[in-house]
Design an enzyme around this catalytic site. Structure first.
Site, PDB file in Angstrom:
ATOM      1  N   ALA A  42     -10.416 -16.296  -0.220  1.00  0.00           N
ATOM      2  CA  ALA A  42      -9.415 -17.227   0.316  1.00  0.00           C
ATOM      3  C   ALA A  42      -9.751 -18.665  -0.035  1.00  0.00           C
ATOM      4  O   ALA A  42      -8.879 -19.443  -0.433  1.00  0.00           O
ATOM      5  CB  ALA A  42      -9.309 -17.055   1.828  1.00  0.00           C
ATOM      6  N   SER A  80     -21.313 -21.746   3.179  1.00  0.00           N
ATOM      7  CA  SER A  80     -22.730 -21.511   3.409  1.00  0.00           C
ATOM      8  C   SER A  80     -23.098 -20.129   2.922  1.00  0.00           C
ATOM      9  O   SER A  80     -22.438 -19.144   3.278  1.00  0.00           O
ATOM     10  CB  SER A  80     -23.074 -21.637   4.897  1.00  0.00           C
ATOM     11  OG  SER A  80     -24.391 -21.214   5.147  1.00  0.00           O
ATOM     12  N   VAL A  99     -14.754  -6.712   0.080  1.00  0.00           N
ATOM     13  CA  VAL A  99     -15.275  -5.491  -0.515  1.00  0.00           C
ATOM     14  C   VAL A  99     -14.413  -5.242  -1.747  1.00  0.00           C
ATOM     15  O   VAL A  99     -13.721  -6.133  -2.212  1.00  0.00           O
ATOM     16  CB  VAL A  99     -15.216  -4.308   0.481  1.00  0.00           C
ATOM     17  CG1 VAL A  99     -16.224  -4.498   1.581  1.00  0.00           C
ATOM     18  CG2 VAL A  99     -13.821  -4.150   1.073  1.00  0.00           C
ATOM     19  N   ALA A 154      -7.913  -3.916  -3.340  1.00  0.00           N
ATOM     20  CA  ALA A 154      -6.681  -3.458  -3.971  1.00  0.00           C
ATOM     21  C   ALA A 154      -5.627  -4.519  -3.723  1.00  0.00           C
ATOM     22  O   ALA A 154      -5.626  -5.171  -2.681  1.00  0.00           O
ATOM     23  CB  ALA A 154      -6.237  -2.118  -3.383  1.00  0.00           C
ATOM     24  N   LYS A 183      -3.652  -0.887 -11.056  1.00  0.00           N
ATOM     25  CA  LYS A 183      -3.097  -0.195  -9.896  1.00  0.00           C
ATOM     26  C   LYS A 183      -1.579  -0.094 -10.062  1.00  0.00           C
ATOM     27  O   LYS A 183      -0.897  -1.108 -10.183  1.00  0.00           O
ATOM     28  CB  LYS A 183      -3.432  -0.955  -8.609  1.00  0.00           C
ATOM     29  CG  LYS A 183      -2.814  -0.327  -7.364  1.00  0.00           C
ATOM     30  CD  LYS A 183      -3.141  -1.133  -6.118  1.00  0.00           C
ATOM     31  CE  LYS A 183      -2.409  -0.586  -4.903  1.00  0.00           C
ATOM     32  NZ  LYS A 183      -2.638  -1.390  -3.685  1.00  0.00           N
ATOM     33  N   PRO A 188       5.303   3.751  -5.199  1.00  0.00           N
ATOM     34  CA  PRO A 188       5.159   3.162  -6.534  1.00  0.00           C
ATOM     35  C   PRO A 188       5.430   1.658  -6.553  1.00  0.00           C
ATOM     36  O   PRO A 188       6.142   1.129  -5.700  1.00  0.00           O
ATOM     37  CB  PRO A 188       6.229   3.903  -7.336  1.00  0.00           C
ATOM     38  CG  PRO A 188       7.335   4.106  -6.333  1.00  0.00           C
ATOM     39  CD  PRO A 188       6.634   4.356  -5.004  1.00  0.00           C
ATOM     40  N   LEU A 192      -7.902 -14.676   6.406  1.00  0.00           N
ATOM     41  CA  LEU A 192      -8.221 -14.032   7.669  1.00  0.00           C
ATOM     42  C   LEU A 192      -8.190 -14.996   8.840  1.00  0.00           C
ATOM     43  O   LEU A 192      -8.019 -14.574   9.989  1.00  0.00           O
ATOM     44  CB  LEU A 192      -9.592 -13.356   7.586  1.00  0.00           C
ATOM     45  CG  LEU A 192      -9.724 -12.260   6.533  1.00  0.00           C
ATOM     46  CD1 LEU A 192     -11.138 -11.688   6.531  1.00  0.00           C
ATOM     47  CD2 LEU A 192      -8.705 -11.154   6.747  1.00  0.00           C
ATOM     48  N   THR A 208      -2.310  -6.071   1.504  1.00  0.00           N
ATOM     49  CA  THR A 208      -1.621  -7.363   1.628  1.00  0.00           C
ATOM     50  C   THR A 208      -2.546  -8.554   1.857  1.00  0.00           C
ATOM     51  O   THR A 208      -2.077  -9.685   1.885  1.00  0.00           O
ATOM     52  CB  THR A 208      -0.617  -7.306   2.795  1.00  0.00           C
ATOM     53  OG1 THR A 208      -1.287  -6.880   3.983  1.00  0.00           O
ATOM     54  CG2 THR A 208       0.522  -6.354   2.494  1.00  0.00           C
TER      55      THR A 208
END
Length: 507
Positions: free
Chosen positions: A18, A41, A49, A52, A80, A98, A337, A348
């Site tokens: 982000a 920091s 992680v 996708a 993907k 799809p 987040l 998303t």
């Protein structure tokens, strides 16, 4: 705009995907006209992680000037084409969401209505609807190519995104940003000073005593919300009554021979498991509800269901699905987040970073942060979050599973009126209605509604009046898609062909 009121310094608080996506977008937009500083920091880890994504990430990478092949090499990325859902509507059942539409339209009546009519008529051997997806025709064969522009060609009817290592992506963007003049400060923020009178953030103080002032602050500090919540007390809207999973256990494993160009989401007893194939490893995670499963057992189950040897110990994550009551307050904009969390079911997370930055650049402020600008930013952000929320809830609500407490709860739970209306409209006539512009369009809603057994009671009223041999058209399109897919290169071969295959390296 009065040049005396223009922004002179923007401070990005937090790194990770982000933070560095924010810095990259800002430098591309303002160049050297405004100072961009990023504080992070190395003592504070990031959530990232294996990631996708969804197709708009391609546009973001283009806008910030990344070369696709280099990006894929640097992030150990793969292609993907969509998401395979296993066991969501019923145990053992599979369907595919799809990227792109189901087939090429051949009539005034949408293609899916012809398929629904064939299903209602009991046409023998009728393949599932996702068999009319070019993305699935490629994906199930582990084939990959780029879409073409000619709308008459079936290869125009799909899109693609990426899987990649989020940590490598942040590292790559950091190099790009620092080369463009972004100043990175290493340090941990220990104090946020608010300005007397209006409560704007005046400066932040680092653990070594340095004070960093700014005109606009982007809070990319993750779940903590260092500025937006801890300093400004914005408040949070909790959606766990609709999206009950509040934990995740993540672990990488060795790559398997099944190098799929799609994400797999498998419904489990207390949530669901992701599988994300990268070039150098496979990312795995179990997203679950702590009310029905404890962390120790979740880790055990995840490790027992891997394709290859685990490459690390499972890493626990805790979260609350929902959003900040405001994304922009005073001179702080929460990104990523820090703004809220949608569980990773439809990939998303990075898109919400991207869309927040797009809104910010479209509604770019001066130092006054006028309330009309802030109000419009928040209105659009809330609208986007709520429409994505409804799409995610759809996956949990539309289930015939009753084998565990979680699934019995989800099948019976009341859902937002906005979602129930769309479920009922499809159940009545197979109609895909929408409140307006949204991230997940008709093809996405169709995939889940049909894939999880929301069967329409009647077909479109125009269909029996058309005089079109719909089954013949469906058969021809099916043959064209699957024949074309078979002729395309394999996933690894495609990456090698475009120069995107990474050299083997440490995991």
């Amino acid at each position: 705009m009065d040049s005396d009121r223009r922004l002179r310094r923007i401070v990005v608080v937090g790194g990770g995907s982000a933070g560095w996506m924010s810095a990259a977008a800002l430098t591309r937009a303002v160049g050297a006209a405004c100072e961009i500083m990023l504080i992070e920091s190395e003592q504070i880890g990031t959530v990232g992680v294996g990631e996708a994504t969804i197709p708009p990430i391609r546009l973001f990478n283009q806008l910030i000037g990344l070369d696709e092949a280099e990006f894929l090499r640097r992030t150990q990325g793969s292609i993907k084409l969509g998401i395979e859902f296993v066991g969501w509507g019923r145990q053992g059942h599979r369907y595919f969401h799809p990227f792109g539409p189901h087939g090429l339209g051949f009539d005034m009546v949408p293609l899916h209505q012809w398929w629904l009519a064939a299903q209602a008529a009991g046409v023998p051997g009728l393949p599932p609807l996702h068999e009319w997806s070019m993305a699935w025709a490629l994906a199930q064969r582990q084939r990959v190519t780029r879409p073409v522009a000619d709308p008459r060609n079936v290869l125009s009817s799909f899109d693609y995104a990426y899987h990649f290592d989020a940590g490598l992506y942040a590292r790559y963007l950091r190099e790009v940003c620092e080369a463009r003049g972004v100043q990175r400060l290493e340090g941990r923020i220990v104090h946020v000073a608010l300005r007397a009178g209006d409560g704007f953030v005046e400066h932040v103080r680092l653990d070594d005593g340095r004070e960093v002032a700014g005109d606009l602050f982007l809070d990319c500090s993750g779940f903590r919300g260092l500025l937006i919540e801890e300093a400004l007390h914005t408040g949070y809207e909790d959606w766990r009554h609709w999206l009950p999973c509040d934990r995740a256990m993540a672990v990488p494993c060795a790559s398997s021979a099944d190098f799929t160009p799609y994400t797999r989401s498998t419904a489990q007893e207390a949530g669901w498991q992701w599988r994300i194939p990268l070039q150098h490893r496979t990312g795995n995670g179990y997203v679950y509800c702590s009310e029905h499963l404890d962390d120790t057992r979740a880790a055990e189950l995840l490790l027992s269901r891997l394709d290859g040897a685990a490459l690390a110990d499972p890493r626990p994550l805790r979260f609350v699905t929902g959003r900040r009551r405001q994304f922009w307050q005073r001179n702080v904009v929460a990104i990523g987040l820090a703004s809220g969390f949608m569980e990773p079911l439809e990939s998303t997370s990075l898109h919400l970073v991207q869309s927040a930055l797009s809104r910010l650049l479209a509604l770019f402020p001066d130092r006054d942060m006028d309330p009309w600008t802030v109000a419009e930013y928040n209105r659009l952000g809330i609208e986007e979050f709520e429409r994505i929320r409804d799409f995610l809830i759809l996956h949990y609500k539309l289930t015939e599973r009753d084998d565990t407490p979680l699934w019995r709860h989800c099948a019976a739970m009341p859902v937002p009126d906005s979602l129930q209306y769309r479920i009922d409209q499809f159940r009545a006539r197979g109609r895909l209605v929408s409140p307006g512009p949204e991230l997940f369009g008709p093809a996405s809603w169709l995939a889940v509604q049909v894939g999880q057994f929301n069967r329409p009671e009647r077909v479109d009223g125009l269909l029996p009046l058309r005089g079109v041999d719909g089954m013949a058209m469906l058969r021809r399109q099916h043959e064209a898609m699957h024949g074309t897919a078979q002729a395309q290169p394999g996933h690894r071969a495609f990456l090698q062909r475009i120069g995107a295959a990474a050299a083997p390296g440490p995991v």
